[in-house]
Each structure stands twice: as C-alpha cells, then as structure tokens.
Write an enzyme that holds these catalytic residues in place. Structure first.
Site, PDB file in Angstrom:
ATOM      1  N   ASN A   1      -3.272   5.815  -0.210  1.00  0.00           N
ATOM      2  CA  ASN A   1      -2.727   6.111   1.114  1.00  0.00           C
ATOM      3  C   ASN A   1      -2.054   7.470   1.193  1.00  0.00           C
ATOM      4  O   ASN A   1      -1.940   8.036   2.283  1.00  0.00           O
ATOM      5  CB  ASN A   1      -1.750   5.008   1.532  1.00  0.00           C
ATOM      6  CG  ASN A   1      -2.483   3.831   2.148  1.00  0.00           C
ATOM      7  OD1 ASN A   1      -3.689   3.898   2.380  1.00  0.00           O
ATOM      8  ND2 ASN A   1      -1.771   2.757   2.406  1.00  0.00           N
TER       9      ASN A   1
ATOM     10  N   SER B   1       0.812  -1.221   0.000  1.00  0.00           N
ATOM     11  CA  SER B   1       0.000   0.000   0.000  1.00  0.00           C
ATOM     12  C   SER B   1       0.843   1.268   0.000  1.00  0.00           C
ATOM     13  O   SER B   1       0.319   2.351  -0.254  1.00  0.00           O
ATOM     14  CB  SER B   1      -0.919   0.010   1.225  1.00  0.00           C
ATOM     15  OG  SER B   1      -0.159  -0.035   2.418  1.00  0.00           O
TER      16      SER B   1
ATOM     17  N   GLU C   1      -6.073  -0.634  -6.726  1.00  0.00           N
ATOM     18  CA  GLU C   1      -5.111   0.328  -7.250  1.00  0.00           C
ATOM     19  C   GLU C   1      -4.027  -0.424  -8.021  1.00  0.00           C
ATOM     20  O   GLU C   1      -3.373  -1.302  -7.468  1.00  0.00           O
ATOM     21  CB  GLU C   1      -4.507   1.096  -6.073  1.00  0.00           C
ATOM     22  CG  GLU C   1      -3.683   2.297  -6.421  1.00  0.00           C
ATOM     23  CD  GLU C   1      -3.433   3.146  -5.174  1.00  0.00           C
ATOM     24  OE1 GLU C   1      -3.577   4.380  -5.258  1.00  0.00           O
ATOM     25  OE2 GLU C   1      -3.100   2.586  -4.100  1.00  0.00           O
TER      26      GLU C   1
ATOM     27  N   HIS D   1      -2.933  -3.281  -5.535  1.00  0.00           N
ATOM     28  CA  HIS D   1      -3.280  -2.912  -4.162  1.00  0.00           C
ATOM     29  C   HIS D   1      -4.782  -3.030  -3.952  1.00  0.00           C
ATOM     30  O   HIS D   1      -5.555  -2.157  -4.335  1.00  0.00           O
ATOM     31  CB  HIS D   1      -2.795  -1.481  -3.885  1.00  0.00           C
ATOM     32  CG  HIS D   1      -3.154  -0.971  -2.535  1.00  0.00           C
ATOM     33  ND1 HIS D   1      -3.317   0.381  -2.267  1.00  0.00           N
ATOM     34  CD2 HIS D   1      -3.381  -1.606  -1.350  1.00  0.00           C
ATOM     35  CE1 HIS D   1      -3.638   0.539  -1.000  1.00  0.00           C
ATOM     36  NE2 HIS D   1      -3.688  -0.657  -0.420  1.00  0.00           N
TER      37      HIS D   1
END
Length: 287
Positions: free
Chosen positions: A195, A124, A157, A145
C-alpha cells in the site's frame, strides 16, 4: 518455544467480511479446519453466503468439483464467541481497519489463546508493533496481509513487528505458501510494501482524471497498456472500495506527510456514498 507449520491444524479467522471470508475459504480449501468468528450472527451468515457464491463460481469454472466445494464448506464453522477460537493454532484477524478495534481484539485473543498460538493481523497499513503491544506476547504477533480477492490473488505480505519472533515469521511464510500463495516480507513501516506504493498510484490516477489530464477510461487504459497491469487505478479503486482507499491514504498521509495527501475527488466520492462495486457506483457504474 519453537513453532512450525506442522503444528497448525485448526485456523481461526476474526471477521467474516470480504477478507475474512476469503481467508477462511482458502484455508479450508487447502485442508485446514476453520473457525470464522464475527460479532453478530448476521455477519457470520453473510460470510458463509460470500463463500458459497465464490465456491459456486469455482465449480462453474471447473476449478473445483461440487463434492470438493461441499468439503470446503464443511470444514468451516461459524461463531460469534471469541472463546471458540481457543483450540486454534493460528488466528488471523481481518476486522475493521481501525487501530483501537484491532488492539481490543488482540488483547482479548491474548486472554483466550494458548501461548503457542500464532496471532496474525491482516492489516494493510497499521503498525504490527502497536497492535502487538496490546498483548503480553508481542513475539507471537505477525502481519499476514492477504490481497483482495483472497481466493484469486496469489500474493501475501508478511510483516515483521518490532518483537516478532523468527519462528513466527517462518510459520507465517510457510502457512501462506501452504495456501498456494507467494510471499514477500516487509518491515513494520507505514503501508508496508504494497500500500505504500499502490495507494499513491491510485491517488495520482484520481488526480489526473479530476484535473482533466484524460478521461477516466483513458487514465485506466493508459496504465493497463503502458505498464501491463490488469486494472487501471480508477478501476482498482472501485474494486477495493473508495472508502478503504481513502482510509489507507489518510493513514499514510498522517505517518508520511504531504506526498500522501488524499485526492479531493476521492474524498468527495466517499462523502457522497459512491464507494465502488459494493455500492453499485464509484468512478464507474456496477451491476
């Protein structure tokens, strides 16, 4: 070599924890044969228990029938031997979020996986390029991800490393979409899209509570009612795991500077062992 989705029949997952077991479950739900590997038999068994509990809830919700749930379980095999992944067409690594651990895994996968195998990491925050450099085939390595919990969340992702081949990017998108997900793409920058934006949001929510701006309940209510998100920052931190939030924020702080400095209360909670839902207490109490 040109890879395509129709060349993927067998999926390998490295790691049987929350993310790995979720990825294995979803892949098996959509018809793929899955090999789920972890370093100890106990971890593999725990992964199967997690999958069984998730499938039981889906049967209870009438999302799946009992026979469909049984078929999902039957499509997943467990192992502690990395060599059992040699016949997988794509391998998704979902191990500890530590760069040395991931590089070691990818170096080992490089030795045992066929050249046409797509090697994906569920990281991440960590660099896809750095992970890929542990192999002799960085063009085959991609970030994939998944969001937590994997069986519920729709987003994945897809992250392009410095040398990721275009056909590998296409396969990564197509594979995730074949699992009923929607994808977006990020370059290999710290935190990617999700993130890089999510962690400072959580971090600032914790600061607002710690500095007395509002109660934790009102911090969360304000964000849910004001921005139409399903969880506020403190609720979400408990759900993700405060230790995971801290680790991700520290990684971003190291790469991007002071704007990502972890909140003091986040560090104090982690030091106290109050990590959220998985320990029964974080910012809130959990059964």
């Amino acid at each position: 070599m040109v890879r395509a989705l129709d060349s993927i029949d067998r999926v390998g997952v490295v790691g049987a924890g929350t993310m790995g077991s979720g990825i294995a479950q979803v892949a098996a739900t959509y018809g793929y044969d899955v090999v789920m590997r972890d370093i100890e038999e106990t971890y593999v068994e725990n992964g199967f228990e997690t999958i069984a509990g998730s499938l039981e809830r889906l049967v209870g919700d009438e999302t799946l029938t009992e026979s469909e749930a049984k078929a999902v379980e039957d499509r997943i095999s467990g192992t502690t031997a990395l060599d059992d992944l040699t016949e997988c067409d794509i391998v998704v690594e979902a191990a500890l979020e530590e760069i040395d651990v991931k590089r070691d895994i990818f170096a080992d996968l490089d030795d045992i996986a066929p050249n046409e195998t797509v090697l994906a990491t569920n990281t991440s925050t960590l660099s896809i390029t750095t992970i890929a450099a542990a192999t002799e085939r960085p063009e085959s390595v991609v970030g994939l991800h998944f969001m937590n919990p994997v069986p519920v969340m729709k987003g994945v992702e897809v992250v392009r490393g410095e040398k990721t081949a275009e056909d590998v990017m296409h396969v990564a998108h197509a594979f995730a979409e074949d699992l009923g997900k929607e994808t977006w793409e990020s370059d290999d920058k710290p935190g990617f899209v999700a993130n890089r934006i999510l962690m400072p949001w959580i971090n600032e929510g914790i600061r607002a509570y710690d500095e007395g701006v509002a109660t934790k309940e009102d911090v969360d209510s304000g964000m849910k009612l004001g921005t139409n998100v399903p969880m506020g920052p403190l609720e979400l931190a408990d759900h993700i795991g405060l230790d995971i939030c801290l680790h991700a924020t520290e990684t971003l702080h190291e790469e991007l500077g002071d704007r990502y400095t972890p909140a003091y209360l986040l560090k104090r909670k982690v030091e106290a062992g109050d990590l959220g839902k998985k320990t029964g207490r974080g910012f809130y109490g959990h059964e």
